[in-house]
Design a protein around this motif. Structure first.
Motif, PDB file in Angstrom:
ATOM      1  N   LEU A   1       0.839  -1.193   0.000  1.00 20.74           N
ATOM      2  CA  LEU A   1       0.000   0.000   0.000  1.00 20.74           C
ATOM      3  C   LEU A   1       0.869   1.236   0.000  1.00 20.74           C
ATOM      4  O   LEU A   1       1.826   1.328   0.773  1.00 20.74           O
ATOM      5  CB  LEU A   1      -0.911   0.004   1.235  1.00 20.74           C
ATOM      6  CG  LEU A   1      -1.859  -1.178   1.379  1.00 20.74           C
ATOM      7  CD1 LEU A   1      -2.540  -1.143   2.740  1.00 20.74           C
ATOM      8  CD2 LEU A   1      -2.890  -1.170   0.262  1.00 20.74           C
ATOM      9  N   ASP A   2       0.550   2.193  -0.839  1.00 19.09           N
ATOM     10  CA  ASP A   2       1.266   3.463  -0.899  1.00 19.09           C
ATOM     11  C   ASP A   2       0.873   4.301   0.315  1.00 19.09           C
ATOM     12  O   ASP A   2      -0.308   4.535   0.562  1.00 19.09           O
ATOM     13  CB  ASP A   2       0.893   4.175  -2.197  1.00 19.09           C
ATOM     14  CG  ASP A   2       1.654   5.467  -2.373  1.00 19.09           C
ATOM     15  OD1 ASP A   2       1.369   6.422  -1.617  1.00 19.09           O
ATOM     16  OD2 ASP A   2       2.526   5.516  -3.255  1.00 19.09           O
ATOM     17  N   ASP A   3       1.856   4.759   1.088  1.00 16.49           N
ATOM     18  CA  ASP A   3       1.577   5.530   2.303  1.00 16.49           C
ATOM     19  C   ASP A   3       0.714   6.756   2.026  1.00 16.49           C
ATOM     20  O   ASP A   3      -0.199   7.065   2.789  1.00 16.49           O
ATOM     21  CB  ASP A   3       2.877   5.975   2.975  1.00 16.49           C
ATOM     22  CG  ASP A   3       3.622   4.829   3.632  1.00 16.49           C
ATOM     23  OD1 ASP A   3       3.045   3.731   3.762  1.00 16.49           O
ATOM     24  OD2 ASP A   3       4.782   5.035   4.026  1.00 16.49           O
ATOM     25  N   ALA A   4       0.989   7.460   0.936  1.00 15.51           N
ATOM     26  CA  ALA A   4       0.225   8.669   0.624  1.00 15.51           C
ATOM     27  C   ALA A   4      -1.243   8.344   0.364  1.00 15.51           C
ATOM     28  O   ALA A   4      -2.136   9.063   0.806  1.00 15.51           O
ATOM     29  CB  ALA A   4       0.826   9.382  -0.586  1.00 15.51           C
ATOM     30  N   VAL A   5      -1.492   7.251  -0.323  1.00 14.41           N
ATOM     31  CA  VAL A   5      -2.871   6.847  -0.620  1.00 14.41           C
ATOM     32  C   VAL A   5      -3.585   6.446   0.666  1.00 14.41           C
ATOM     33  O   VAL A   5      -4.749   6.774   0.866  1.00 14.41           O
ATOM     34  CB  VAL A   5      -2.893   5.697  -1.657  1.00 14.41           C
ATOM     35  CG1 VAL A   5      -4.295   5.166  -1.863  1.00 14.41           C
ATOM     36  CG2 VAL A   5      -2.305   6.169  -2.977  1.00 14.41           C
TER      37      VAL A   5
END
Length: 81
Positions: A58-62
């Motif tokens: 999972l992308d942290d920003a998302v």
């Protein structure tokens, strides 16, 4: 495989506990994480647990942009699909 709201509730409790004034067993899908007592650090810890348990990246920003449990479930389930 998909993650559901009960899975998310369990992971939130394990990762960051639960605020005394928050009933995670109530209808929380569209409440913001801030309203539920979770900050971005708690969400990142939650995301880390989801990544390990469900073997997904999972992308942290998302994750931080997902403001509600519904939005986070959508992000995670899109990655799992």
């Amino acid at each position: 495989m998909q993650i559901n709201l009960d899975d998310l509730r369990r992971i939130l409790r394990e990762a960051a506990g639960a605020d005394e004034g928050t009933d995670l067993d109530a209808e929380i899908l569209d409440h913001t994480f801030i309203e539920l007592g979770y900050d971005s650090l708690a969400l990142l810890e939650t995301a880390g647990r989801i990544e390990r348990e469900y073997h997904v990246a999972l992308d942290d920003a998302v994750v931080v942009e997902a403001e509600t449990p519904r939005a986070l479930l959508d992000v995670v389930n899109a990655q799992l699909a």
